[in-house]
Each structure stands twice: as structure tokens, then as C-alpha cells.
Design a protein around this motif. Structure first.
Motif, PDB file in Angstrom:
ATOM      1  N   THR A  78       0.843  -1.195   0.000  1.00 24.19           N
ATOM      2  CA  THR A  78       0.000   0.000   0.000  1.00 24.19           C
ATOM      3  C   THR A  78       0.878   1.243   0.000  1.00 24.19           C
ATOM      4  O   THR A  78       2.024   1.210   0.462  1.00 24.19           O
ATOM      5  CB  THR A  78      -0.946   0.000   1.216  1.00 24.19           C
ATOM      6  OG1 THR A  78      -1.919   1.036   1.061  1.00 24.19           O
ATOM      7  CG2 THR A  78      -0.194   0.195   2.522  1.00 24.19           C
ATOM      8  N   PRO A  83      -2.243   6.748  -4.899  1.00 21.74           N
ATOM      9  CA  PRO A  83      -1.787   5.359  -5.074  1.00 21.74           C
ATOM     10  C   PRO A  83      -1.010   5.097  -6.365  1.00 21.74           C
ATOM     11  O   PRO A  83      -0.204   4.174  -6.411  1.00 21.74           O
ATOM     12  CB  PRO A  83      -3.095   4.567  -5.057  1.00 21.74           C
ATOM     13  CG  PRO A  83      -4.068   5.429  -4.331  1.00 21.74           C
ATOM     14  CD  PRO A  83      -3.696   6.823  -4.690  1.00 21.74           C
ATOM     15  N   THR A 111      -4.040   0.176  -0.812  1.00 18.65           N
ATOM     16  CA  THR A 111      -4.209   0.771  -2.139  1.00 18.65           C
ATOM     17  C   THR A 111      -3.464   0.023  -3.233  1.00 18.65           C
ATOM     18  O   THR A 111      -3.536   0.422  -4.403  1.00 18.65           O
ATOM     19  CB  THR A 111      -3.746   2.235  -2.134  1.00 18.65           C
ATOM     20  OG1 THR A 111      -2.366   2.285  -1.751  1.00 18.65           O
ATOM     21  CG2 THR A 111      -4.576   3.063  -1.165  1.00 18.65           C
ATOM     22  N   THR A 129     -10.093  -2.142  -0.780  1.00 15.48           N
ATOM     23  CA  THR A 129      -8.930  -1.275  -0.704  1.00 15.48           C
ATOM     24  C   THR A 129      -8.962  -0.586   0.662  1.00 15.48           C
ATOM     25  O   THR A 129      -9.825  -0.889   1.498  1.00 15.48           O
ATOM     26  CB  THR A 129      -8.928  -0.260  -1.864  1.00 15.48           C
ATOM     27  OG1 THR A 129      -7.672   0.412  -1.919  1.00 15.48           O
ATOM     28  CG2 THR A 129     -10.047   0.767  -1.715  1.00 15.48           C
ATOM     29  N   TYR A 133     -10.080   5.305   0.642  1.00 14.13           N
ATOM     30  CA  TYR A 133     -10.112   5.434  -0.819  1.00 14.13           C
ATOM     31  C   TYR A 133     -11.335   4.768  -1.445  1.00 14.13           C
ATOM     32  O   TYR A 133     -11.400   4.650  -2.671  1.00 14.13           O
ATOM     33  CB  TYR A 133      -8.831   4.823  -1.420  1.00 14.13           C
ATOM     34  CG  TYR A 133      -7.588   5.601  -1.064  1.00 14.13           C
ATOM     35  CD1 TYR A 133      -7.092   6.597  -1.896  1.00 14.13           C
ATOM     36  CD2 TYR A 133      -6.904   5.346   0.118  1.00 14.13           C
ATOM     37  CE1 TYR A 133      -5.961   7.320  -1.570  1.00 14.13           C
ATOM     38  CE2 TYR A 133      -5.760   6.059   0.456  1.00 14.13           C
ATOM     39  CZ  TYR A 133      -5.295   7.046  -0.391  1.00 14.13           C
ATOM     40  OH  TYR A 133      -4.177   7.756  -0.058  1.00 14.13           O
TER      41      TYR A 133
END
Length: 324
Positions: A78, A83, A111, A129, A133
Motif C-alpha cells: 500500500t 496510489p 491501495t 482497498t 479510498y
């Protein structure tokens, strides 16, 4: 040999790379002790350049995606904030698709799922995710089935974990699937089992044993979950389901991958494991509570499933929970 790639990305959370690396290397140590082949875990970069993580640590890749290696497991970390920023998606996406087509299992942390979506690998699949987000991901990738209320999703060798803790839970599951529950639980004990949540309890899985198309078997599974503490034999289940014992066994196995009584024992052992962690009941009382009348038989089942006796399991967990 099992080949595993941890993808080194700029501005990635260090722990989303280091924690999987440590857990997989702990599994490798257990396998070496048992004189079994250990996996090879490599840090793979998009280029040979060193990578600065979000925590300020600098990682030097062992290999790059330009190499001809194929991998059995690939873990994408992540990243903070944007991202996809400074990621050569046009270069990474074909590599991810080719690795998946060659049989690799793909896992993302937080992410990291953006990268699989960019590669087209999440189309018409469930995925998750990092919670921050959700809206952006849903707007950017409407063709992906965003699962907001599960921390882990699974579909045909593609796993998404919404958080760092979730990737730890997922790795315990994957280690168990590939190298057995004994190795998995030894790794789990090393990484604080008192805070781990079993994979089955918070993962959305396509094809999972409680998601299938046999309504009669689903109803029976619900009944078993509510009555697992009672003495239950196959004829009891047949009577409850309205099926013959032969038809019940065939349909239950087809729907869940387990026989009815094996499935019942799985439910009972999961409940027993939670009681060992969270209650002060004696082992014999726990066996009775979950519907296994013989404590010795309960201990044998527990050891076969988790690689240690109920007493040792409780001692190992409680040592970490309560030691001053």
C-alpha cells in the motif's frame, strides 16, 4: 521451490512490505526445521534503483520485473496519498497480467488494489482497498465490485487486503493452504495470535463454503452454527434437511468441499479456539460447550487441526496476553 515476490514501490508503507517478508521467512524457517523445501522470497523492483519508502527507509531490490522469473505469489504494498503517482503502470500492468496468466497468486495491501485494477485484473471481480479510498476507487473503477464491509476479498487467485493487519491474517491463511496448518499456526504464534482474526471470519470469498447455490445446504449450515453444542449425527442432519443421508452427503460435499460432520467439527474447533483465547473455562468444559463430549477426542481433533494441544495453545496465547 516456491518463488515469492514482494514488490518494492516508492512511497510504500514499509510495514506492508516488511511484515509479509518477516512472516514468509518465518514460514521458511519452520520448513527448514522440518527438512522441507523453503520458499524463496525476493524484493522485486520496477527498476534496479533503490526505493524510498513512506517511513524513510531505503530498499534495494534483489531483482526487477524485467527478469524472466515467474512467481507463485506476488504481494503489492500500500502507498500513502496518491496510489498511482510515480508508478509506471504501462510497464507494470503487462507484467502482472503475464504472471497471473502463468499461475501466480496476486495479493494487494490497501491501495495496492489500484494496480490490479489498472492492469484489468479486477474487472467484474470483488475487491477491496483502504477505507479512505473507497469512493475514489469506486468512481475510478466502476467495473470492479468494491466490497466495503469485508477486510479481505478473494476471487480466483486474487486477494485484496484492506489493511496491514489484514495482510497478516491473509498470510496465515495462505501459509496454511500451501504448507499446512501446523506451519501456519507456528508463524501465527510468532506474530501475536491474540490480535489475529481468522481468515474465514472476515474474508469475502467467491466460492466460499457459505456462498453457494444450494439453498437446502445453506439452511443446514445456518442450523449447524446455532446447534453445534448439541450431539449431532448424520441421520439428524438428514432429518433436519429433509434429504436422504446419501443425497445430503453428496450435496453438502459439492457445496462446501467438506462432509457434513467434517464441517461441523470445523465449526466446533473454531468456536473452541476462541474460547481458549477469551475465556477461563477448563479444556473439558470447552469441549462440552462446543458439543464434543469426550475431552480426549477433542484434544486429538484440536491438535490435528492446529498442530498443538488446547492446553499449549492457551498457554502460548495467554503468555503474550498477560505477561507483565
Amino acid at each position: 521451490m516456491v518463488n515469492i515476490a514482494l514488490i518494492a514501490l516508492p512511497n510504500a508503507l514499509t510495514s506492508s512490505i516488511s511484515l509479509p517478508a518477516e512472516m514468509l521467512n518465518a514460514a521458511a524457517d519452520q520448513l527448514r526445521i522440518q527438512r522441507q523445501p523453503a520458499p524463496r522470497v525476493s524484493l522485486v523492483g520496477l527498476t534496479r534503483q533503490k526505493v524510498n519508502t513512506a517511513g524513510g527507509l531505503v530498499l534495494e531490490p534483489d531483482l526487477t520485473i524485467a527478469a524472466s522469473n515467474t512467481y507463485d505469489l506476488i504481494i503489492l504494498p500500500t502507498r500513502w496519498r496518491q496510489p498511482l503517482k510515480h508508478i509506471n503502470v504501462a510497464r507494470l500492468s503487462p507484467w502482472l497480467r503475464s504472471q497471473y496468466d502463468a499461475g501466480a497468486t496476486l495479493c494487494t495491501v490497501g491501495t495496492g488494489s489500484y494496480l490490479l485494477a489498472e492492469a484489468g485484473l479486477l474487472e467484474k471481480r470483488p475487491a477491496t482497498t483502504h477505507w479512505h479510498y473507497f469512493d475514489d476507487f469506486a468512481q475510478r473503477y466502476p467495473q470492479v465490485e468494491l466490497i466495503r464491509n469485508y477486510l479481505i476479498t478473494e476471487s480466483e487467485r486474487i486477494y485484496c487486503a484492506g489493511s496491514i493487519n489484514s495482510i497478516a491474517d491473509l498470510l496465515v491463511h495462505l501459509i496454511g493452504e500451501r504448507w499446512g496448518t501446523t506451519v501456519a499456526h507456528r508463524v501465527e504464534r510468532q506474530f501475536s495470535p491474540e490480535i489475529r482474526r481468522p481468515f474465514h471470519s472476515h474474508a469475502y470469498r467467491v466460492g466460499q463454503t457459505d456462498l453457494h447455490r444450494d439453498e437446502a445446504i445453506a439452511a443446514l449450515q445456518s442450523w449447524l452454527a446455532k446447534h453445534l453444542h448439541q450431539p449431532i449425527a448424520l441421520p439428524d442432519l438428514a432429518a433436519e434437511s429433509g434429504l436422504s443421508t446419501r443425497s445430503l452427503s453428496r450435496r453438502f460435499k459439492r457445496a462446501t468441499g467438506q462432509s457434513p460432520l467434517d464441517y461441523l467439527n470445523t465449526l466446533r474447533l473454531r468456536a473452541a479456539r476462541e474460547l481458549l483465547q477469551q475465556s477461563n473455562l477448563a479444556v473439558g468444559e470447552i469441549a462440552q460447550t462446543v458439543g464434543i463430549g469426550d475431552p480426549n477426542y477433542f484434544s486429538r481433533l484440536f491438535r490435528r487441526e492446529y498442530g498443538e494441544t488446547p492446553v499449549n495453545y492457551r498457554r502460548n496465547v495467554r503468555d503474550k496476553l498477560f505477561r507483565a
